[in-house]
Design a protein around this motif. Structure first.
Motif, PDB file in Angstrom:
ATOM      1  N   UNK A  38       0.855  -1.180   0.000  1.00 36.79           N
ATOM      2  CA  UNK A  38       0.000   0.000   0.000  1.00 36.79           C
ATOM      3  C   UNK A  38       0.895   1.235   0.000  1.00 36.79           C
ATOM      4  N   UNK A  39       0.428   2.301  -0.630  1.00 35.44           N
ATOM      5  CA  UNK A  39       1.072   3.607  -0.532  1.00 35.44           C
ATOM      6  C   UNK A  39       0.023   4.545   0.047  1.00 35.44           C
ATOM      7  N   UNK A  40       0.370   5.164   1.165  1.00 40.61           N
ATOM      8  CA  UNK A  40      -0.592   5.963   1.919  1.00 40.61           C
ATOM      9  C   UNK A  40      -0.096   7.402   2.047  1.00 40.61           C
ATOM     10  N   UNK A  41      -0.998   8.366   1.879  1.00 46.06           N
ATOM     11  CA  UNK A  41      -0.695   9.777   2.090  1.00 46.06           C
ATOM     12  C   UNK A  41      -1.134  10.117   3.503  1.00 46.06           C
ATOM     13  N   UNK A  42      -0.183  10.418   4.387  1.00 45.80           N
ATOM     14  CA  UNK A  42      -0.504  10.721   5.779  1.00 45.80           C
ATOM     15  C   UNK A  42      -0.897  12.177   5.955  1.00 45.80           C
ATOM     16  N   UNK A  46       3.956  13.890   4.144  1.00 50.00           N
ATOM     17  CA  UNK A  46       4.345  12.604   4.730  1.00 50.00           C
ATOM     18  C   UNK A  46       3.602  11.464   4.042  1.00 50.00           C
ATOM     19  N   UNK A  47       4.344  10.383   3.770  1.00 47.08           N
ATOM     20  CA  UNK A  47       3.806   9.215   3.083  1.00 47.08           C
ATOM     21  C   UNK A  47       4.218   7.961   3.846  1.00 47.08           C
ATOM     22  N   UNK A 118       6.672  -1.201   7.397  1.00 48.32           N
ATOM     23  CA  UNK A 118       6.211   0.181   7.219  1.00 48.32           C
ATOM     24  C   UNK A 118       7.431   1.053   6.943  1.00 48.32           C
ATOM     25  N   UNK A 119       7.391   1.785   5.840  1.00 46.67           N
ATOM     26  CA  UNK A 119       8.459   2.724   5.493  1.00 46.67           C
ATOM     27  C   UNK A 119       7.842   4.110   5.439  1.00 46.67           C
ATOM     28  N   UNK A 120       8.245   4.964   6.379  1.00 48.61           N
ATOM     29  CA  UNK A 120       7.722   6.323   6.434  1.00 48.61           C
ATOM     30  C   UNK A 120       8.630   7.253   5.653  1.00 48.61           C
ATOM     31  N   UNK A 121       8.017   8.075   4.817  1.00 53.35           N
ATOM     32  CA  UNK A 121       8.732   9.013   3.964  1.00 53.35           C
ATOM     33  C   UNK A 121       8.277  10.424   4.280  1.00 53.35           C
TER      34      UNK A 121
END
Length: 156
Positions: A38-42, A46-47, A118-121
């Motif tokens: 999954x790719x999530x927009x926080x 932040x992603x 989980x990889x936070x960007x």
């Protein structure tokens, strides 16, 4: 399969040739694959990328960020106690996932919990690249920035 022609975009967009390459690559890429993600927009900057990597340990996973490419790899260690399986539905194979990152997007943190990586960007735009307000002067007004004179004061 046909190719897309992005030349009309280049008439009004300057410096976006890498965007055209990214769109063309996405057009050619097959959806799906292993492992699912999954790719999530926080929020605005932040992603989070979440990969389902059940059965992998931290030592069997690798994350590398180089230039604008994030590569996630998984290599299972050989297990001496492999059983006699009648059916094997749990994937036990190596993988490599690549993600093209936009400019100024950096990996902030990576953690493995409950079989999910989980990889936070975060996007960190340099101060020089952020929008700034430019003052408009009226004609004949003195300049906002005055330059010091290069002449030396005369001795008396």
């Amino acid at each position: 399969m046909s190719t897309l022609d992005f030349s009309p975009l280049f008439r009004s967009m300057i410096g976006f040739d890498r965007l055209a390459n990214a769109l063309e690559t996405a057009y050619r890429t097959e959806p799906g694959g292993y492992p699912p993600y999954n790719v999530e927009l926080l929020d605005e900057n932040r992603y989070r990328i979440t990969l389902a990597v059940a059965g992998f340990t931290e030592a069997e996973l690798g994350i590398e960020a180089k230039e604008n490419l994030l590569t996630v790899t998984g290599q299972r260690q050989a297990n001496e106690s492999e059983g006699n399986f009648l059916y094997r539905g749990i994937a036990n194979r190596a993988f490599e996932r690549r993600f093209q990152l936009a400019d100024y997007v950096k990996v902030q943190e990576a953690r493995l919990e409950n079989g999910l990586l989980h990889i936070d960007l975060v996007r960190e735009v340099p101060e020089a690249m952020k929008p700034r307000r430019i003052e408009i002067r009226a004609a004949g007004a003195s300049p906002a920035i005055e330059h010091a004179s290069t002449e030396r004061p005369k001795a008396a």
